[in-house]
Design an enzyme around this catalytic site. Structure first.
Site, PDB file in Angstrom:
ATOM      1  N   LYS A 126      11.730  -2.513 -57.731  1.00 27.38           N
ATOM      2  CA  LYS A 126      12.790  -2.927 -56.798  1.00 27.38           C
ATOM      3  C   LYS A 126      12.538  -4.389 -56.468  1.00 27.38           C
ATOM      4  O   LYS A 126      11.414  -4.877 -56.575  1.00 27.38           O
ATOM      5  CB  LYS A 126      12.727  -2.101 -55.516  1.00 27.38           C
ATOM      6  CG  LYS A 126      14.004  -2.092 -54.718  1.00 27.38           C
ATOM      7  CD  LYS A 126      14.999  -1.058 -55.219  1.00 27.38           C
ATOM      8  CE  LYS A 126      16.345  -1.198 -54.540  1.00 27.38           C
ATOM      9  NZ  LYS A 126      17.253  -0.105 -54.855  1.00 27.38           N
ATOM     10  N   ASP A 166      22.081  -3.581 -55.651  1.00 29.51           N
ATOM     11  CA  ASP A 166      21.798  -2.744 -54.473  1.00 29.51           C
ATOM     12  C   ASP A 166      22.590  -3.407 -53.344  1.00 29.51           C
ATOM     13  O   ASP A 166      23.557  -4.142 -53.605  1.00 29.51           O
ATOM     14  CB  ASP A 166      20.288  -2.694 -54.180  1.00 29.51           C
ATOM     15  CG  ASP A 166      19.918  -1.649 -53.109  1.00 29.51           C
ATOM     16  OD1 ASP A 166      19.946  -0.454 -53.424  1.00 29.51           O
ATOM     17  OD2 ASP A 166      19.625  -2.036 -51.970  1.00 29.51           O
TER      18      ASP A 166
HETATM   19  P1  NDP Z   1      26.728  -2.527 -50.458  1.00 27.50           P
HETATM   20  O1  NDP Z   1      26.127  -3.839 -50.170  1.00 27.50           O
HETATM   21  O2  NDP Z   1      27.830  -2.426 -51.434  1.00 27.50           O
HETATM   22  O3  NDP Z   1      27.203  -1.833 -49.103  1.00 27.50           O
HETATM   23  C1  NDP Z   1      26.303  -1.616 -48.055  1.00 27.50           C
HETATM   24  C2  NDP Z   1      27.073  -1.064 -46.868  1.00 27.50           C
HETATM   25  O4  NDP Z   1      26.148  -0.643 -45.875  1.00 27.50           O
HETATM   26  C3  NDP Z   1      27.955  -2.100 -46.218  1.00 27.50           C
HETATM   27  O5  NDP Z   1      29.042  -1.436 -45.637  1.00 27.50           O
HETATM   28  C4  NDP Z   1      27.042  -2.684 -45.156  1.00 27.50           C
HETATM   29  O6  NDP Z   1      27.714  -3.281 -44.060  1.00 27.50           O
HETATM   30  C5  NDP Z   1      26.299  -1.457 -44.699  1.00 27.50           C
HETATM   31  N1  NDP Z   1      24.967  -1.874 -44.207  1.00 27.50           N
HETATM   32  C6  NDP Z   1      24.017  -2.554 -44.876  1.00 27.50           C
HETATM   33  N2  NDP Z   1      22.951  -2.778 -44.119  1.00 27.50           N
HETATM   34  C7  NDP Z   1      23.245  -2.233 -42.935  1.00 27.50           C
HETATM   35  C8  NDP Z   1      22.540  -2.124 -41.721  1.00 27.50           C
HETATM   36  N3  NDP Z   1      21.307  -2.635 -41.590  1.00 27.50           N
HETATM   37  N4  NDP Z   1      23.150  -1.471 -40.699  1.00 27.50           N
HETATM   38  C9  NDP Z   1      24.394  -0.934 -40.853  1.00 27.50           C
HETATM   39  N5  NDP Z   1      25.113  -1.008 -41.989  1.00 27.50           N
HETATM   40  C10 NDP Z   1      24.540  -1.636 -42.994  1.00 27.50           C
HETATM   41  O7  NDP Z   1      25.479  -1.607 -50.911  1.00 27.50           O
HETATM   42  P2  NDP Z   1      25.506  -0.229 -51.694  1.00 27.50           P
HETATM   43  O8  NDP Z   1      26.713   0.545 -51.357  1.00 27.50           O
HETATM   44  O9  NDP Z   1      25.194  -0.514 -53.110  1.00 27.50           O
HETATM   45  O10 NDP Z   1      24.201   0.484 -51.095  1.00 27.50           O
HETATM   46  C11 NDP Z   1      24.255   1.357 -49.970  1.00 27.50           C
HETATM   47  C12 NDP Z   1      23.024   2.241 -49.951  1.00 27.50           C
HETATM   48  O11 NDP Z   1      22.956   3.002 -51.174  1.00 27.50           O
HETATM   49  C13 NDP Z   1      21.678   1.506 -49.869  1.00 27.50           C
HETATM   50  O12 NDP Z   1      20.753   2.293 -49.155  1.00 27.50           O
HETATM   51  C14 NDP Z   1      21.241   1.436 -51.332  1.00 27.50           C
HETATM   52  O13 NDP Z   1      19.835   1.259 -51.468  1.00 27.50           O
HETATM   53  C15 NDP Z   1      21.695   2.793 -51.806  1.00 27.50           C
HETATM   54  N6  NDP Z   1      21.849   2.945 -53.252  1.00 27.50           N
HETATM   55  C16 NDP Z   1      22.716   2.151 -53.952  1.00 27.50           C
HETATM   56  C17 NDP Z   1      22.870   2.322 -55.312  1.00 27.50           C
HETATM   57  C18 NDP Z   1      23.874   1.542 -56.093  1.00 27.50           C
HETATM   58  O14 NDP Z   1      24.079   1.907 -57.269  1.00 27.50           O
HETATM   59  N7  NDP Z   1      24.524   0.548 -55.556  1.00 27.50           N
HETATM   60  C19 NDP Z   1      22.052   3.307 -56.050  1.00 27.50           C
HETATM   61  C20 NDP Z   1      21.255   4.164 -55.198  1.00 27.50           C
HETATM   62  C21 NDP Z   1      21.150   3.951 -53.858  1.00 27.50           C
HETATM   63  P3  NDP Z   1      27.825  -4.880 -43.946  1.00 27.50           P
HETATM   64  O15 NDP Z   1      28.844  -5.259 -44.957  1.00 27.50           O
HETATM   65  O16 NDP Z   1      28.224  -5.142 -42.556  1.00 27.50           O
HETATM   66  O17 NDP Z   1      26.451  -5.403 -44.257  1.00 27.50           O
END
Ligand code: NDP
Length: 453
Positions: A126, A166
């Site tokens: 990661k 991510d």
């Molecule tokens: P994105 O950046 O596309 O979206 C993240 C979302 O979560 C946004 O809506 C963001 O809001 C919100 N967010 C992020 N940090 C915080 C925080 N500290 N508090 C509240 N809301 C938060 O990321 P992904 O959708 O790709 O990832 C989301 C989750 O899924 C993560 O845990 C990631 O590790 C996990 N994941 C992702 C994969 C992938 O293929 N993308 C694979 C496996 C797991 P804002 O825009 O305001 O920051």
């Protein structure tokens, strides 16, 4: 907890101070593995766990870049190469101001076992940076990505380490990172996944994590002779994982009623139908706006800002059948978990990584609901990344149906592995133990086969 596990945890905490998320991730795994060590002392004598908690390599580097005003900015870049027992390091890059060594080590540790569950030959890693892409122009994001890759490129490669996206790293960032890698390495290879479709990407990769988490929920429901259709679902986040979770829920006749970002959440009792979802995708992926705007666009929807002093997240208080946490780590605490159960939720499938605190997980396990940890439920993303690597090696692309069929097969196989391992070690229905044990056994056996490295 056995003396052995207590000592191991004490050593992890002492050796890795100020890394609470890493301690949390290790603790969850070692707790499940007590059952394994009782029956298989050979893993203990080979000191597999002591080796697994130590990254094979940690890279930390300066990322200097210039903003649009001509001011110099400096961020910190990381890549954790955690474990390569079953394949090249594989795992995403996260760009978010909260990123630090401990958070990336927790994510890399989880990734090792998750990747093992997919049945594909991928080790775990990661990386990322404390860079905040929010509010930055495309040109600034490009300059940052180029500077980040200028250091990272010498450590990665299609057979060494294959990063992906991510939080904060989507198609735009992968494009800039890939362009700079290609220029520096003078080769066009499958060194990153999540690439654009026209230049080596795989169909279904953007959708895979969300689709996979929904698919896993269906598999769990099947064990009780139930299905998703007609069920009301709470979804958090509004990024990649949340968006495709809602898309799949709609496709299967379920109703998603919430979405969130870091400022708050929206509740839409009528459901986020495909038309509203298309609007959200435009808002988040193109205009890069805030989820609060949804409540202005949709009549009857309500936006509630987050209030940290509340001690719980009101998103999880709505009545529903299923929950798909898809934002970030520790977004469900003990109180949230209790609220979910009180509101009628009987299925939790984690799209995010470690979205539930240890106390929250205990609440789910005690209540005997269908609870799938991220390690299993969100493995669809990295699984299709693995399929992207396979397609890149063949210099050939599969059709949407071919990739989708493989994704569904992999999710179903992961589900079976979790159920089987949980039963074999005396905890039927416990997907946390099932996922940790099944992932661990594969990695541990490979480590033993390969000798003391
Ligand atoms: P994105 O950046 O596309 O979206 C993240 C979302 O979560 C946004 O809506 C963001 O809001 C919100 N967010 C992020 N940090 C915080 C925080 N500290 N508090 C509240 N809301 C938060 O990321 P992904 O959708 O790709 O990832 C989301 C989750 O899924 C993560 O845990 C990631 O590790 C996990 N994941 C992702 C994969 C992938 O293929 N993308 C694979 C496996 C797991 P804002 O825009 O305001 O920051």
């Amino acid at each position: 907890m056995s003396e052995y596990v207590q000592q191991l945890m004490a050593d992890v905490v002492a050796k890795n101070p100020s890394e609470p998320e890493f301690h949390q991730a290790v603790h969850e795994v070692v707790e499940s593995l007590e059952l394994v060590f009782e029956r298989h002392p050979e893993y203990r004598s080979a000191r597999i766990l002591e080796r697994a908690v130590e990254p094979e390599r940690v890279l930390m580097f300066r990322v200097p870049w210039m903003d649009d005003r001509g001011d110099v900015q400096v961020n910190r870049g990381f890549r954790i190469e955690m474990n390569s027992a079953i394949g090249p390091y594989k795992g995403g890059l996260r760009f978010h101001p909260s990123v630090n060594l401990g958070i990336l080590k927790f994510l890399a540790f989880e990734q090792v076992f998750k990747n093992a569950l997919t049945t594909l030959p991928m080790g775990g890693g990661k990386g990322g940076s404390d860079f905040n892409p929010k509010g930055r122009s495309d040109a600034e994001v490009m300059r940052f990505c180029q500077s980040f890759m200028t250091e990272l490129y010498r450590h990665i490669g299609p057979n060494t380490d294959v990063p992906a996206g991510d939080i904060g790293v989507g198609g735009r960032e992968i494009g800039y990172l890939f362009g700079q890698y290609k220029r520096l390495a003078n080769e066009f290879s499958g060194v990153l996944t999540g690439k654009g479709l026209g230049w080596g990407g795989s169909l279904i990769r953007p959708e895979a994590t969300g689709y996979g988490a929904v698919c896993f929920a269906c598999e769990m429901l099947k064990t009780r002779g139930q299905e998703l259709s007609g069920r009301t679902c709470l979804v958090s986040g509004s990024g990649n994982v949340a968006q495709y979770t809602v898309e799949k829920l709609n496709e299967l006749g379920a109703k998603a009623v919430t979405l969130s970002d870091s400022s708050g959440y929206v509740y839409d009792p009528e459901g986020i139908d495909p038309e509203k979802l298309a609007w959200v995708m435009q808002l988040k992926n193109v205009r890069r706006g805030r989820i609060s705007e949804y409540a202005e666009y949709v009549r009857g929807a309500k936006f509630t800002p987050f209030d940290p002093s509340l001690g719980h997240n009101p998103l999880w208080t709505h009545e529903a059948d299923c929950a798909f946490p898809s934002a970030t780590q520790n977004e469900i605490n003990e109180q949230d978990a209790k609220n979910l159960i009180k509101g009628g939720v009987t299925v939790v499938s984690e799209g995010a990584n470690m979205p539930t605190t240890a106390q929250g997980v205990s609440v789910f396990l005690q209540s005997k609901i269908l609870y799938a940890p991220g390690k299993a439920a969100n493995a669809g993303g990295v699984a299709v990344s693995g399929l992207e690597m396979a397609q890149n090696s063949m210099r050939y692309g599969w059709t949407r149906d071919e990739v989708d069929t493989r994704l569904q097969m992999i999710m179903s196989d992961i589900h079976t592995s979790c159920v089987t391992a949980g039963e074999r070690f005396g905890t039927p229905g416990n997907y946390v133990n099932g996922a940790n044990i099944a992932g661990f056994l594969k990695v541990a056996d490979a480590m033993i086969d390969q000798g003391l490295v």
